[in-house]
Design an enzyme around this catalytic site. Structure first.
Site, mmCIF file in Angstrom:
data_model
loop_
_atom_site.group_PDB
_atom_site.id
_atom_site.type_symbol
_atom_site.label_atom_id
_atom_site.label_comp_id
_atom_site.label_asym_id
_atom_site.label_seq_id
_atom_site.Cartn_x
_atom_site.Cartn_y
_atom_site.Cartn_z
ATOM 1 N N CYS A 1 22.518 -40.007 -13.481
ATOM 2 C CA CYS A 1 22.847 -41.138 -12.827
ATOM 3 C C CYS A 1 23.731 -40.367 -11.992
ATOM 4 O O CYS A 1 23.458 -39.813 -11.668
ATOM 5 C CB CYS A 1 23.881 -41.630 -14.461
ATOM 6 N N HIS B 1 20.907 -43.263 -18.941
ATOM 7 C CA HIS B 1 20.859 -41.768 -20.258
ATOM 8 C C HIS B 1 20.037 -40.938 -20.675
ATOM 9 O O HIS B 1 20.240 -42.113 -22.073
ATOM 10 C CB HIS B 1 22.323 -41.521 -20.656
ATOM 11 N N GLU C 1 19.809 -38.836 -22.680
ATOM 12 C CA GLU C 1 20.265 -37.520 -23.548
ATOM 13 C C GLU C 1 20.407 -38.243 -24.169
ATOM 14 O O GLU C 1 21.471 -37.406 -25.540
ATOM 15 C CB GLU C 1 20.814 -36.713 -22.771
HETATM 16 N N1 GLN Z 1 29.815 -43.663 -12.438
HETATM 17 C C1 GLN Z 1 29.600 -42.424 -12.208
HETATM 18 C C2 GLN Z 1 29.375 -41.943 -10.924
HETATM 19 O O1 GLN Z 1 29.606 -42.784 -9.623
HETATM 20 C C3 GLN Z 1 28.211 -42.188 -12.745
HETATM 21 C C4 GLN Z 1 28.317 -42.637 -13.755
HETATM 22 C C5 GLN Z 1 27.256 -41.603 -14.886
HETATM 23 O O2 GLN Z 1 27.070 -40.470 -14.522
HETATM 24 N N2 GLN Z 1 26.808 -42.782 -15.793
HETATM 25 O O3 GLN Z 1 29.713 -41.184 -10.720
#
Ligand code: GLN
Length: 196
Positions: free
Chosen positions: A79, A173, A175
């Site tokens: 992410c 995610h 994890e």
């Molecule tokens: N929206 C977050 C970002 O732009 C990422 C979200 C996440 O890591 N779950 O950094």
């Protein structure tokens, strides 16, 4: 070969990655400063807030050490971690590390309330597809993949899990589920490359 997986622990969900790594019997280490990268065989950049992680990286002057590490050793980003590893962000002025040849759109699914859970079919070695649970939290989308980037899973016809050699990027995610398959896959990549 002994594997020590560093987890960038500046902001975000590093502790859940460490817990999952321990569960599969791998030594995990919190990485909070450039020196902590020494002795790591691989690195995970967790989810969280990419702008906050980047700010911290600049503050502690860790950018060069991370660039050097990623040029030599396996890195997995989930992410926000993927956002930071990408080549370009289409809807933001943030300049990411640029290691992984993909373009990213941040917060592409909307706000926190639009987070969701699903089952994904992923390619973890060979042609066999495996179903894994995946949690998407203010997830980005991958808008472009370079020619050296392999798509290992898609959601609604868009890539959500990609690989470029020793670099793995995920928009979700793993994890935060009980399923350690993706971490195991990453560790297999680390071991096969004999990079310790
Ligand atoms: N929206 C977050 C970002 O732009 C990422 C979200 C996440 O890591 N779950 O950094």
């Amino acid at each position: 070969m002994s594997v020590v997986v560093g987890v960038l622990a500046l902001q975000g969900g590093f502790s859940t990655h460490i817990a999952l790594l321990k569960k599969v019997g791998v030594t995990a280490k919190e990485v909070r400063k450039p020196k902590d990268l020494e002795g790591c065989t691989a690195l995970i950049i967790p989810g969280g807030e990419s702008t906050a992680i980047l700010k911290q990286v600049r503050f502690i002057e860790m950018h060069d050490a991370l660039n050097l590490f990623a040029a030599q050793k396996p890195v997995m980003g989930t992410c926000a971690g993927l956002i930071l590893m990408s080549r370009h962000i289409v809807n933001d002025t943030m300049v990411p590390f640029g290691w992984l040849d993909v373009d990213i759109k941040r917060n592409a699914f909307g706000r926190q309330a639009d987070s969701f859970h699903t089952l994904l079919e992923v390619k973890l070695g060979g042609s066999k597809l495996q179903k894994i649970p995946a949690l998407f939290i203010r997830a980005p989308t991958i808008e472009r993949v370079g020619q050296d980037v392999e798509i290992l899973a898609q959601y609604q016809n868009q890539p959500v899990f990609v690989r470029q050699g020793k670099l793995l990027g995920l928009t979700f995610h793993p994890e935060l589920t009980q399923d350690a398959s993706l971490h195991q896959f990453f560790i297999d990549i680390v071991k096969n490359r004999g990079l310790s």
